[in-house]
Design a protein around this motif. Sequence first.
Motif, PDB file in Angstrom:
ATOM      1  N   ILE A 138      27.864  29.890 -23.510  1.00 36.67           N
ATOM      2  CA  ILE A 138      28.251  31.226 -23.041  1.00 36.67           C
ATOM      3  C   ILE A 138      29.723  31.486 -23.338  1.00 36.67           C
ATOM      4  CG2 ILE A 138      28.585  32.620 -20.954  1.00 36.67           C
ATOM      5  CD1 ILE A 138      26.048  31.227 -19.849  1.00 36.67           C
ATOM      6  N   VAL A 139      30.567  30.495 -22.991  1.00 37.40           N
ATOM      7  CA  VAL A 139      32.003  30.657 -23.229  1.00 37.40           C
ATOM      8  C   VAL A 139      32.287  30.740 -24.721  1.00 37.40           C
ATOM      9  CG1 VAL A 139      34.267  29.570 -22.932  1.00 37.40           C
ATOM     10  CG2 VAL A 139      32.614  29.508 -21.064  1.00 37.40           C
ATOM     11  N   LEU A 140      31.590  29.915 -25.518  1.00 34.17           N
ATOM     12  CA  LEU A 140      31.803  29.920 -26.962  1.00 34.17           C
ATOM     13  C   LEU A 140      31.492  31.280 -27.570  1.00 34.17           C
ATOM     14  CD1 LEU A 140      32.268  28.462 -29.683  1.00 34.17           C
ATOM     15  CD2 LEU A 140      29.849  27.807 -29.627  1.00 34.17           C
ATOM     16  N   PHE A 141      30.323  31.834 -27.235  1.00 37.61           N
ATOM     17  CA  PHE A 141      29.952  33.119 -27.833  1.00 37.61           C
ATOM     18  C   PHE A 141      30.836  34.242 -27.289  1.00 37.61           C
ATOM     19  CE2 PHE A 141      27.561  36.986 -28.573  1.00 37.61           C
ATOM     20  CZ  PHE A 141      27.080  36.791 -29.860  1.00 37.61           C
ATOM     21  N   GLY A 142      31.110  34.190 -25.968  1.00 41.93           N
ATOM     22  CA  GLY A 142      31.956  35.224 -25.388  1.00 41.93           C
ATOM     23  C   GLY A 142      33.344  35.227 -25.993  1.00 41.93           C
ATOM     24  N   ALA A 143      33.944  34.035 -26.179  1.00 40.42           N
ATOM     25  CA  ALA A 143      35.271  33.957 -26.775  1.00 40.42           C
ATOM     26  C   ALA A 143      35.246  34.436 -28.223  1.00 40.42           C
ATOM     27  CB  ALA A 143      35.775  32.512 -26.703  1.00 40.42           C
ATOM     28  N   SER A 144      34.187  34.096 -28.965  1.00 44.17           N
ATOM     29  CA  SER A 144      34.074  34.542 -30.363  1.00 44.17           C
ATOM     30  C   SER A 144      33.965  36.058 -30.443  1.00 44.17           C
ATOM     31  CB  SER A 144      32.852  33.895 -31.013  1.00 44.17           C
ATOM     32  OG  SER A 144      32.905  32.493 -30.921  1.00 44.17           O
ATOM     33  N   LEU A 145      33.187  36.632 -29.532  1.00 43.39           N
ATOM     34  CA  LEU A 145      33.013  38.091 -29.522  1.00 43.39           C
ATOM     35  C   LEU A 145      34.323  38.798 -29.227  1.00 43.39           C
ATOM     36  CD1 LEU A 145      31.248  40.637 -29.520  1.00 43.39           C
ATOM     37  CD2 LEU A 145      30.698  40.160 -27.134  1.00 43.39           C
ATOM     38  N   VAL A 146      35.029  38.342 -28.198  1.00 42.91           N
ATOM     39  CA  VAL A 146      36.289  38.993 -27.819  1.00 42.91           C
ATOM     40  C   VAL A 146      37.344  38.781 -28.908  1.00 42.91           C
ATOM     41  CG1 VAL A 146      38.144  39.040 -26.109  1.00 42.91           C
ATOM     42  CG2 VAL A 146      35.775  38.770 -25.368  1.00 42.91           C
ATOM     43  N   ALA A 147      37.412  37.582 -29.488  1.00 41.90           N
ATOM     44  CA  ALA A 147      38.373  37.322 -30.563  1.00 41.90           C
ATOM     45  C   ALA A 147      38.081  38.201 -31.775  1.00 41.90           C
ATOM     46  CB  ALA A 147      38.318  35.847 -30.948  1.00 41.90           C
ATOM     47  N   TYR A 148      36.816  38.407 -32.062  1.00 36.84           N
ATOM     48  CA  TYR A 148      36.440  39.297 -33.173  1.00 36.84           C
ATOM     49  C   TYR A 148      36.926  40.718 -32.921  1.00 36.84           C
ATOM     50  CZ  TYR A 148      33.340  42.475 -35.723  1.00 36.84           C
ATOM     51  OH  TYR A 148      32.838  43.513 -36.470  1.00 36.84           O
ATOM     52  N   LEU A 149      36.741  41.211 -31.705  1.00 39.96           N
ATOM     53  CA  LEU A 149      37.172  42.572 -31.383  1.00 39.96           C
ATOM     54  C   LEU A 149      38.683  42.726 -31.448  1.00 39.96           C
ATOM     55  CD1 LEU A 149      34.784  43.322 -28.367  1.00 39.96           C
ATOM     56  CD2 LEU A 149      34.653  44.277 -30.687  1.00 39.96           C
ATOM     57  N   GLY A 160      36.866  38.226 -39.350  1.00 42.63           N
ATOM     58  CA  GLY A 160      36.134  39.395 -39.804  1.00 42.63           C
ATOM     59  C   GLY A 160      34.695  39.460 -39.342  1.00 42.63           C
ATOM     60  N   SER A 161      34.194  38.422 -38.720  1.00 39.79           N
ATOM     61  CA  SER A 161      32.836  38.409 -38.181  1.00 39.79           C
ATOM     62  C   SER A 161      32.785  37.434 -36.999  1.00 39.79           C
ATOM     63  CB  SER A 161      31.821  37.995 -39.247  1.00 39.79           C
ATOM     64  OG  SER A 161      32.025  36.636 -39.606  1.00 39.79           O
ATOM     65  N   ILE A 162      31.749  37.573 -36.189  1.00 41.89           N
ATOM     66  CA  ILE A 162      31.597  36.651 -35.050  1.00 41.89           C
ATOM     67  C   ILE A 162      31.387  35.216 -35.524  1.00 41.89           C
ATOM     68  CG2 ILE A 162      30.103  36.045 -33.109  1.00 41.89           C
ATOM     69  CD1 ILE A 162      29.828  38.987 -32.491  1.00 41.89           C
ATOM     70  N   PRO A 163      30.563  34.955 -36.569  1.00 38.46           N
ATOM     71  CA  PRO A 163      30.454  33.573 -37.050  1.00 38.46           C
ATOM     72  C   PRO A 163      31.795  32.982 -37.485  1.00 38.46           C
ATOM     73  CG  PRO A 163      28.621  34.852 -37.866  1.00 38.46           C
ATOM     74  CD  PRO A 163      29.554  35.826 -37.203  1.00 38.46           C
ATOM     75  N   GLN A 164      32.652  33.794 -38.142  1.00 38.83           N
ATOM     76  CA  GLN A 164      33.972  33.293 -38.513  1.00 38.83           C
ATOM     77  C   GLN A 164      34.802  32.977 -37.270  1.00 38.83           C
ATOM     78  OE1 GLN A 164      34.975  36.624 -41.304  1.00 38.83           O
ATOM     79  NE2 GLN A 164      35.728  34.985 -42.626  1.00 38.83           N
ATOM     80  N   ALA A 165      34.736  33.847 -36.281  1.00 33.55           N
ATOM     81  CA  ALA A 165      35.508  33.634 -35.055  1.00 33.55           C
ATOM     82  C   ALA A 165      34.999  32.430 -34.270  1.00 33.55           C
ATOM     83  CB  ALA A 165      35.455  34.891 -34.188  1.00 33.55           C
ATOM     84  N   MET A 166      33.728  32.068 -34.468  1.00 33.75           N
ATOM     85  CA  MET A 166      33.185  30.918 -33.741  1.00 33.75           C
ATOM     86  C   MET A 166      33.891  29.621 -34.122  1.00 33.75           C
ATOM     87  SD  MET A 166      29.081  31.290 -33.269  1.00 33.75           S
ATOM     88  CE  MET A 166      28.419  32.407 -32.015  1.00 33.75           C
ATOM     89  N   TRP A 167      34.291  29.484 -35.384  1.00 36.64           N
ATOM     90  CA  TRP A 167      35.027  28.279 -35.760  1.00 36.64           C
ATOM     91  C   TRP A 167      36.314  28.157 -34.937  1.00 36.64           C
ATOM     92  CZ3 TRP A 167      35.186  23.636 -37.394  1.00 36.64           C
ATOM     93  CH2 TRP A 167      36.376  23.066 -37.846  1.00 36.64           C
ATOM     94  N   TRP A 168      37.036  29.272 -34.832  1.00 34.11           N
ATOM     95  CA  TRP A 168      38.253  29.260 -34.010  1.00 34.11           C
ATOM     96  C   TRP A 168      37.923  28.936 -32.557  1.00 34.11           C
ATOM     97  CZ3 TRP A 168      38.940  32.516 -29.835  1.00 34.11           C
ATOM     98  CH2 TRP A 168      40.180  32.423 -29.194  1.00 34.11           C
ATOM     99  N   ALA A 169      36.839  29.486 -32.041  1.00 36.45           N
ATOM    100  CA  ALA A 169      36.469  29.261 -30.640  1.00 36.45           C
ATOM    101  C   ALA A 169      36.118  27.796 -30.386  1.00 36.45           C
ATOM    102  CB  ALA A 169      35.298  30.158 -30.259  1.00 36.45           C
ATOM    103  N   VAL A 170      35.391  27.168 -31.317  1.00 34.51           N
ATOM    104  CA  VAL A 170      35.038  25.752 -31.156  1.00 34.51           C
ATOM    105  C   VAL A 170      36.292  24.885 -31.156  1.00 34.51           C
ATOM    106  CG1 VAL A 170      33.923  23.798 -32.292  1.00 34.51           C
ATOM    107  CG2 VAL A 170      32.712  25.967 -32.102  1.00 34.51           C
TER     108      VAL A 170
END
Length: 357
Positions: A138-149, A160-170
Amino acid sequence: MSARPFLRISTPLNGLLAALGLAAVAALTTHNIGATARLSLELVLGGLWLFYVLQLADTLAAWPTAGRRALMPHLVIDAVAVVIPLAAFLFADPRDQSLYCGVWLLKPLRHSTFFRLLGRVVARAAPNLVGVTSLFGIVLFGASLVAYLIERDIQPDKFGSIPQAMWWAVVTLSTTGYGDEIPQSLAGRVLAGLVMMSGIGIFALWAGILATGFFEEVRRQDFVRNWQLVAAVPLFEKLGSAAFVEIVRALRSRVVPAGSIICRKGEPGDQMYFIVEGRVTIATPSPTPIELGPGSFFGEMALISGEPRSATVTAATEVSLLSLYSEDFQMLSSSNPEIAEVIRRTAETRRGRTPEA
């Protein structure tokens, strides 16, 4: 000698052989290795493979008569160690054939009790572990979503996308911080700080759940072992179930090698001992020392009188002992006076007969 010597290879030797094979695999990937050295390393791998073939043959031979459930992990690991390198030799790219011997990493697990313990811990803690893992997701996806925005217009190549932001979140949740993706805006940096603190909390929960599980499992094993040891002491045969549980929790098991001194004359006595297996020798002024065997106890006089040890006790053979500390002896005296009385009578008899520890 065992009829199946390869089946009974110890865990340390399995680990040593696997380490030798993996070292050979690693060496074969170097570019400046000579032809002679390469051939030698390949022969080492071939010899280990033949050894594992014999070990698999012994496992298969034992299968009809041995406990199949207990032998199944051995059979699976032995088969994998043989079949996968053979398949690689027949079908894989010659350059990569030796790499498939990496499955020998599993060989040290063949007799390991630790990984069976880990499996039981994970199985018992599974609901809590799944809950924390869900929180992590939940935290991983939420952080990726907010970082993307927040960062998509500032750094479209990295966020530029949520999958790209997920690397940063992990990377941020694990507090690794490679530095390849860094929020540029103030809001992004505030988000990064919150994600880092969340990651610390989540990993602490994982570690706490596993640590608690290991502690409880080890304590459960110790309780079962002590139960079996206490049941072998005749003095405790007539205890009720509640008192028996109290004694099991109070007594501490200990194995003393032959020839070791268990307690010395003149030392303060804070515990007494019950012999489960083996024999001890009590030094006396007379030429012939006293020997005590399984079911006997010693050291009780120091607890009853408070005086220092009156004799030196040595392990005549390897001896398995249960020790009872003074505070637990007082508990035993109040809850089971008949057992305490037996111990006191024995102490008085020994006091009149010969020095006792």
